[in-house]
Design an enzyme around this catalytic site. Structure first.
Site, PDB file in Angstrom:
ATOM      1  CB  CYS A   1     -17.564  32.131  -1.610  1.00  0.00           C
ATOM      2  SG  CYS A   1     -17.335  30.863  -2.874  1.00  0.00           S
TER       3      CYS A   1
ATOM      4  CE  LYS B   1     -39.182  33.877 -30.801  1.00  0.00           C
ATOM      5  NZ  LYS B   1     -38.489  34.905 -29.986  1.00  0.00           N
TER       6      LYS B   1
ATOM      7  CB  SER C   1     -36.235  41.505 -38.408  1.00  0.00           C
ATOM      8  OG  SER C   1     -37.196  42.535 -38.337  1.00  0.00           O
ATOM      9  CG  LEU C   2     -37.929  36.817 -41.340  1.00  0.00           C
ATOM     10  CD1 LEU C   2     -37.871  35.295 -41.326  1.00  0.00           C
ATOM     11  CD2 LEU C   2     -38.209  37.328 -42.744  1.00  0.00           C
TER      12      LEU C   2
ATOM     13  CE  LYS D   1     -36.438  34.208 -36.162  1.00  0.00           C
ATOM     14  NZ  LYS D   1     -35.489  34.369 -35.036  1.00  0.00           N
TER      15      LYS D   1
ATOM     16  CD  GLU E   1     -41.142  40.598 -18.725  1.00  0.00           C
ATOM     17  OE1 GLU E   1     -41.435  41.720 -18.297  1.00  0.00           O
ATOM     18  OE2 GLU E   1     -41.920  39.627 -18.669  1.00  0.00           O
ATOM     19  CE1 TYR E   2     -35.936  43.044 -26.594  1.00  0.00           C
ATOM     20  CE2 TYR E   2     -37.264  41.841 -28.193  1.00  0.00           C
ATOM     21  CZ  TYR E   2     -36.428  42.899 -27.878  1.00  0.00           C
ATOM     22  OH  TYR E   2     -36.095  43.815 -28.848  1.00  0.00           O
TER      23      TYR E   2
END
Length: 650
Positions: A386, A297, A80-81, A104, A34-35
Site C-alpha cells: 500500500c 448524446k 427508452s428513447l 436528459k 465503450e458501452y
C-alpha cells in the site's frame, strides 16, 4: 451469417454483464463510450442480419427489479428513447413542428402518483414493465411536494438525481458500505432504493419532472409546454427546457453545451419531444422506442496523449484505486492530466502500460475517462504494498470485478475519519483540510500520523499543483496549521479520537487531572472511573488508548509539535456544574445549537441528545409545542425553558 450471429451473442453477453453491474450492483466495468460503441455495433448487426436475439440489450430496458423492495407493474410501459449524436438529426426530427428541448438527466427514473392532493405512490422504472415501490423514500426527497392543490389523480415521471456538489460532500462522509459509489448516478441509485429512508434523506436526492402521464380534468391546449408549466404551478421542479423549431435546434444545443460545463445536475445529453401532444401520440411506437421523442448524446471530444504513470490511491475502505496520470491535454475548455480507471478489471481490459498512447474524453462532458489504449503494452505492475502505509495488498474479486485492497487494519488511509476529527473545529481547528483533501494527501504518502500534518511544508511544490489548491490556498493552510500549534489540552485529548471521548468528557478529564497530560496518560482505569460523569466503559477506553504502544508513540511525536497552554480562569466556569441540558428547535441568541452547547459546557454543564430522568432542563424556544421531546419532558416533570429563561438563570 454464422460469424455475425456469434458476434451478436458475444456483444449481447458483454452488454448484459455491463448493464447488470451498472444497474443492479452499482459498479462500472466499462466506460460509457465503450458501452455505446458496442451497443451501436450490435444494432448495426441486427439491421444487417434482420435478426434480434432473445435477451438482446436492444429490446430490453434498464435493470431487473431486486427482491428487497415490493414490485409493481406500470400501467403504461416505460420505454427508452432512440438516440443520436448528430445535431442535424434533431433538426430533421423536428421538421415543421415545434419541439421541446430539455436536459436528459443522469439519475434514476421514478413515477409518482398523487390522489386527493397527496403523494400516494412512487415506483422506479425498473425494467420498463415492472418497477420497485419506493414511496417511503420519495417522501424524503429534497424537493417533492407531499401535498398539492390539484385533487384529481396525477401521474408524472421524472428523474431522481444527486447533484455533483452534494455528491462531493456526501463522498467525504459515506461509510465503508458505500465505498463502491464512483459517480452521482450510482450513489443516487443506491440511495433511492434503500430499505431505510433515513439513509435516503441524508443523501439529498432531488426530483425533476420530465413528463406528465395523466391528470384528470385538466386542459393543456394540446401542448406539452403547458403541462410542464402546470406541474411547476403544483410545486414540482421541472427539467429545464426550451421551445424551438428546426432552424433553432443547433443554437439551442450550443446553449446546453455551454451550460453543462458548470451544470451541477448530472446530465448525459438532451431530449427532444414534439410540443404537439396529439401529433406525438399519433406516431405510435416501435417495440422499444416511442416516436414522439428522441435523445441526443454529446459528441465526445477526444484527445490523444501519453500515459506517464498509474497513481495508486488508497481510500478509507481499504480499496486502492488506480488513477491514470498522462500528459496534459485540453478537453471541453479545461486542462486534464488525470483520470480514474476505477478498478483492476478496467485497467487490464485497457491493457495499460507506461508510455502507452491513449485517447481520453470527458464522460457527460464532465468526468475525465480513458476512451482507448492505442498501443496496449499491458506492462503495468500491480503494487504489492500500500502506498499509504506499506502494508501488504491483495486482489479481491466480487461480481467478476477485480479490485486491489490494503490488508493493514492500521493503514493511515483507513483512518481518514480520525484525521478529519483531529483537524475539526472543536479539536485542532485547522482550516483547509477537508476529508477529500486529507484523502489526497494520505494517498500521496504525505501524512502517516498526526504529527505529519505539521510538516506538510515539505511537500509545498506538490500541494500547490493539486486540484483545488494554489499558492493562496497553500498559504492559508500553512497559516492555519501554525496557529493550531498553540492550543489547550482538552482540544488535544478530543483530537486524538479516543473512543467515547467527546468535547465535554475531554474537558472533564483535563480538569480532574489539573491539566497535567502526564498524569492523565499514566492514570489507570480505577482512577479515571472515579471522575464524576466518567463511567467504567469510558475509563477503559481512555486507559486502553494510552496503554497501546503505537498510540503512545504517536502522542509523543505529536507533543513535540505543540505548545499546550493552561486555560485561563473563568469566574463563570462553575455556573452550571452538575446540570444536564437537552437542546431542541431553532435558537435565537446563538449562531446555532452547537454554539449554545459549547456555552453550557464552558460553564460546567452537560448537553445530551435525548430527554431522560437525568435531564435537568429542556431548552426549546417553542415551549408549548407538541414535539416528542417536549412531551417526554412533561411526562418526567422536567422544566421546558426558552433561551430567554435559560440566560436569566445564568
Amino acid at each position: 451469417m454464422e460469424k455475425q450471429i456469434e458476434r451478436m451473442r458475444e456483444l449481447s453477453a458483454t452488454l448484459q454483464a455491463a448493464s447488470k453491474a451498472y444497474y443492479q450492483e452499482d459498479k462500472e466495468i466499462m466506460s460509457n463510450l465503450e458501452y455505446d460503441r458496442l451497443y451501436d455495433e450490435l444494432v448495426a448487426l441486427e439491421k444487417e442480419t434482420g435478426t434480434v436475439l432473445a435477451g438482446s440489450p436492444t429490446v430490453t430496458v434498464g435493470y431487473e427489479s431486486l427482491e428487497q423492495l415490493p414490485k409493481e407493474r406500470h400501467e403504461e410501459p416505460m420505454l427508452s428513447l432512440d438516440k443520436t449524436k448528430e445535431v442535424a438529426a434533431l433538426a430533421e426530427f423536428a421538421g415543421d413542428h415545434e419541439v421541446l428541448m430539455s436536459w436528459k438527466l443522469d439519475g434514476l427514473t421514478v413515477v409518482l402518483t398523487y390522489r386527493n392532493g397527496a403523494l400516494e405512490k412512487a415506483v422506479t422504472r425498473g425494467n420498463g414493465e415492472v418497477g420497485e415501490v419506493i414511496t417511503n423514500n420519495a417522501r424524503v426527497f429534497q424537493n417533492i411536494p407531499l401535498q398539492i392543490s390539484y385533487q384529481g389523480e396525477l401521474i408524472l415521471r421524472g428523474e431522481a438525481v444527486i447533484t455533483y456538489s452534494e455528491f462531493e460532500k456526501i463522498n467525504e462522509e459515506i461509510g465503508e458500505a458505500d465505498g463502491q459509489y464512483k459517480n452521482p448516478r450510482n450513489l443516487c441509485s443506491g440511495s433511492v432504493r434503500q430499505l431505510n429512508n433515513e439513509i435516503t434523506a441524508k443523501r439529498h436526492v432531488r426530483f425533476y419532472a420530465f413528463a406528465l402521464v395523466h391528470a384528470d380534468g385538466v386542459e393543456f391546449d394540446n401542448l406539452r409546454s403547458n403541462q410542464f408549466e402546470w406541474l411547476r404551478s403544483q410545486g414540482f421542479d421541472v427539467v429545464e427546457y426550451y421551445r424551438v423549431n428546426a432552424s433553432q435546434v443547433a443554437q439551442c444545443v450550443a446553449r446546453f453545451e455551454e451550460k453543462i460545463q458548470h451544470y451541477d445536475v448530472p446530465s448525459d445529453g438532451l431530449v427532444v419531444t414534439y410540443n404537439d401532444i396529439a401529433y406525438g401520440r399519433s406516431l405510435g411506437r416501435t417495440a422499444k422506442f416511442p416516436r414522439d421523442s428522441i435523445a441526443f448524446k454529446w459528441q465526445d471530444e477526444t484527445r490523444e496523449t501519453v500515459l506517464r504513470e498509474i497513481e495508486w490511491s488508497p481510500s478509507r475502505t481499504g480499496l486502492i484505486n488506480p488513477v491514470a496520470i498522462f500528459d496534459p491535454v485540453e478537453l471541453e475548455g479545461t486542462t486534464v492530466s488525470r483520470a480514474s480507471v476505477h478498478n483492476l478489471s478496467i485497467m487490464r481490459s485497457l491493457q495499460l502500460g507506461l508510455g502507452d498512447t491513449i485517447t481520453v474524453y470527458k464522460a457527460n462532458m464532465i468526468i475525465p475517462q480513458i476512451a482507448e489504449n492505442l498501443t496496449k503494452s499491458g506492462n503495468m505492475p500491480i503494487p504489492e504494498h500500500c502506498p499509504a502505509c506499506g502494508g501488504r495488498t491483495e486482489i479481491r474479486k466480487v461480481n467478476e470485478v477485480e479490485t486491489l485492497y490494503c490488508t493493514n487494519d492500521r493503514c493511515s488511509a483507513k483512518r481518514i475519519k480520525a484525521f478529519s476529527l483531529f483537524v475539526s473545529r472543536d479539536a485542532m481547528n485547522i482550516e483547509g483540510l477537508s476529508e477529500a483533501t486529507l484523502e489526497k494527501l494520505i494517498a500521496r504518502g504525505f501524512i502517516h500520523n498526526f504529527a505529519d500534518i505539521y510538516h506538510l511544508d515539505r511537500y509545498r511544490a506538490e500541494i500547490v499543483e493539486m486540484e483545488g489548491f494554489g499558492e493562496k490556498s497553500y498559504a492559508n493552510l500553512m497559516d492555519s496549521i501554525e496557529k493550531s500549534r498553540t492550543t489547550l489540552l482538552s482540544r488535544v485529548v478530543y483530537a486524538l479520537g479516543i473512543p467515547n471521548i467527546g468535547v465535554a468528557n475531554a474537558k472533564l478529564l483535563c480538569k480532574f487531572f489539573d491539566y497535567d497530560f502526564t498524569r492523565l496518560r499514566e492514570a489507570d482505569e480505577e482512577e479515571i472511573a472515579s471522575i464524576e460523569g466518567i463511567g467504567p466503559v469510558i475509563a477503559a477506553s481512555v486507559a486502553g488508548y494510552f496503554a497501546d504502544a503505537a498510540n503512545a508513540a504517536a502522542v509523543d511525536e505529536l507533543l513535540t509539535e505543540l505548545t499546550i497552554e493552561r486555560p485561563q480562569a473563568n469566574p463563570q466556569a462553575e455556573t452550571l456544574t452538575g446540570k444536564t441540558f437537552v437542546i431542541t428547535g431553532s435558537v435565537e441568541h446563538f449562531a446555532n445549537r452547537s454554539e449554545l452547547k459549547a456555552y453550557i459546557e464552558e460553564r460546567g454543564g452537560k448537553v445530551t441528545g435525548s430527554v431522560t430522568k437525568k435531564t435537568d432542563y429542556l431548552i426549546n424556544n417553542d415551549t408549548a409545542s407538541a414535539s416528542s421531546k417536549n412531551k417526554k419532558a412533561r411526562e418526567l416533570g422536567i422544566p421546558v425553558i426558552s433561551e430567554e429563561e435559560f440566560l436569566g438563570m445564568i
